[in-house]
Design an enzyme around this catalytic site. Structure first.
Site, PDB file in Angstrom:
ATOM      1  N   HIS A   1     -95.085  -6.460 -23.872  1.00 56.59           N
ATOM      2  CA  HIS A   1     -93.775  -6.904 -24.108  1.00 56.59           C
ATOM      3  C   HIS A   1     -92.886  -6.417 -22.859  1.00 56.59           C
ATOM      4  O   HIS A   1     -92.981  -5.260 -22.445  1.00 56.59           O
ATOM      5  CB  HIS A   1     -93.197  -6.293 -25.433  1.00 56.59           C
TER       6      HIS A   1
ATOM      7  N   CYS B   1     -88.801  -0.954 -30.009  1.00 53.44           N
ATOM      8  CA  CYS B   1     -89.687  -1.874 -30.719  1.00 53.44           C
ATOM      9  C   CYS B   1     -89.340  -1.711 -32.359  1.00 53.44           C
ATOM     10  O   CYS B   1     -89.326  -2.639 -32.878  1.00 53.44           O
ATOM     11  CB  CYS B   1     -91.340  -1.414 -30.895  1.00 53.44           C
TER      12      CYS B   1
HETATM   13  N1  ARG Z   1     -98.549  -3.850 -32.511  1.00 55.27           N
HETATM   14  C1  ARG Z   1     -97.314  -4.646 -32.321  1.00 55.27           C
HETATM   15  C2  ARG Z   1     -97.763  -5.812 -31.442  1.00 55.27           C
HETATM   16  O1  ARG Z   1     -98.854  -5.562 -30.681  1.00 55.27           O
HETATM   17  C3  ARG Z   1     -96.277  -3.608 -31.434  1.00 55.27           C
HETATM   18  C4  ARG Z   1     -95.109  -4.274 -31.345  1.00 55.27           C
HETATM   19  C5  ARG Z   1     -94.174  -3.474 -30.344  1.00 55.27           C
HETATM   20  N2  ARG Z   1     -92.938  -4.138 -30.430  1.00 55.27           N
HETATM   21  C6  ARG Z   1     -92.224  -4.218 -29.291  1.00 55.27           C
HETATM   22  N3  ARG Z   1     -90.931  -4.719 -29.212  1.00 55.27           N
HETATM   23  N4  ARG Z   1     -92.804  -3.977 -28.226  1.00 55.27           N
HETATM   24  O2  ARG Z   1     -97.247  -6.826 -31.597  1.00 55.27           O
END
Ligand code: ARG
Length: 275
Positions: A169, A269
């Site tokens: 991300h 996150c």
């Molecule tokens: N387990 C989640 C995923 O992989 C974690 C998300 C983390 N959020 C972020 N904004 N990077 O989607």
């Protein structure tokens, strides 16, 4: 320098980690054989809320839903700019139902929600800087969604390509230090090797004065930080980054979310900003 940094009060939306767990693997951090200490996660999360409130920020909560262990990552649910809400459409089927619950919260809070047509993971990949929306793609959010976002907000969207699966991300590799509200220049911090060569050049061109972080900072989730323009809520393991921030007149506020790293998440996150 530090005298000139002025914090701006933020409105945040978060989701309690009551049902947080690692039950599937959709990024390289997630290992379903590792157990999550939910009590510790709750304590760490409450510490984050305390830190926000102590520094004057407003925190609102959306009710967690059983069976949606990643719902705690509120940033992925939407992007909100000027009261306009662009919702989410998750890449992973396991996360798709989250969008509805967040949309319901936004509607009850008086916002209209635009549903994306293509895969789009909210502030996970769409970072509003003040002047632009920096938009990641490569693992989750699609280029088609970038176009939708530009049409919806009327803000220039700058597409960036992510190349390292650990930084799947955009908000794991980059955050906004200063949105330019109280200063002349907006600025960011980022980890260059998370990006394609062309995207690195774009970032260097747009932000010649950026804070450039190391791989160690990035692996410690240091780029998954929240800044209010003065205080930077940052993972304690990102020590080199904290030193750089300190030298630039920011005040690092360490908050340890180690349990959430097991799911590939950190401070940003867990935090949706309502602008
Ligand atoms: N387990 C989640 C995923 O992989 C974690 C998300 C983390 N959020 C972020 N904004 N990077 O989607």
């Amino acid at each position: 320098m530090s005298d000139s940094r002025v914090p701006r009060k933020r409105r945040f939306l978060v989701c309690e980690p009551r049902h947080f767990a690692v039950q599937y693997a959709i990024n390289p951090w997630m290992r379903p054989d590792v157990t999550v200490d939910v009590e510790l996660a709750q304590e760490q999360w409450r510490e984050l809320l305390r830190a926000y409130r102590v520094h004057g920020h407003t925190v609102e909560t959306v009710e967690p839903v059983p069976g949606l262990p990643d719902m705690v990552f509120a940033a992925n649910s939407a992007v909100v700019v000027g009261g306009r809400v662009f919702g989410s459409l998750f890449h992973a089927p396991e996360r798709r139902p989250e969008s509805l619950h967040y949309d319901t919260w936004f509607k009850a809070a008086g916002f209209d929600v635009r549903r994306p047509e293509s895969v789009c993971e909210g502030e996970g990949d769409l970072v509003f800087t003040g002047r632009y929306v920096l938009a990641g793609s490569g693992f989750r959010t699609t280029r088609a969604a970038h176009h939708e976002v530009q049409e919806f907000f009327g803000v220039p969207v700058i597409g960036l390509t992510l190349v390292d699966p650990y930084f799947y991300h955009l908000d794991t590799a980059l955050f906004v230090l200063d949105d330019g509200t109280h200063s002349r220049e907006e600025n960011i911090a980022y980890y260059p090797d998370a990006f394609s060569p062309g995207s690195r050049e774009v970032l260097a061109r747009l932000y010649p004065d950026a804070v450039v972080a190391t791989r160690e900072d990035a692996m410690a989730f240091g780029l998954n930080s929240v800044s209010d323009g003065l205080h930077v809520f940052v993972a304690p393991g990102a020590t080199a980054l904290a030193d750089q921030l300190d030298r630039r007149g920011y005040v690092p506020v360490p908050v340890d979310l180690s349990e959430f790293q097991k799911a590939g998440g950190g401070i940003k996150c867990c935090t949706q900003e309502i602008r």
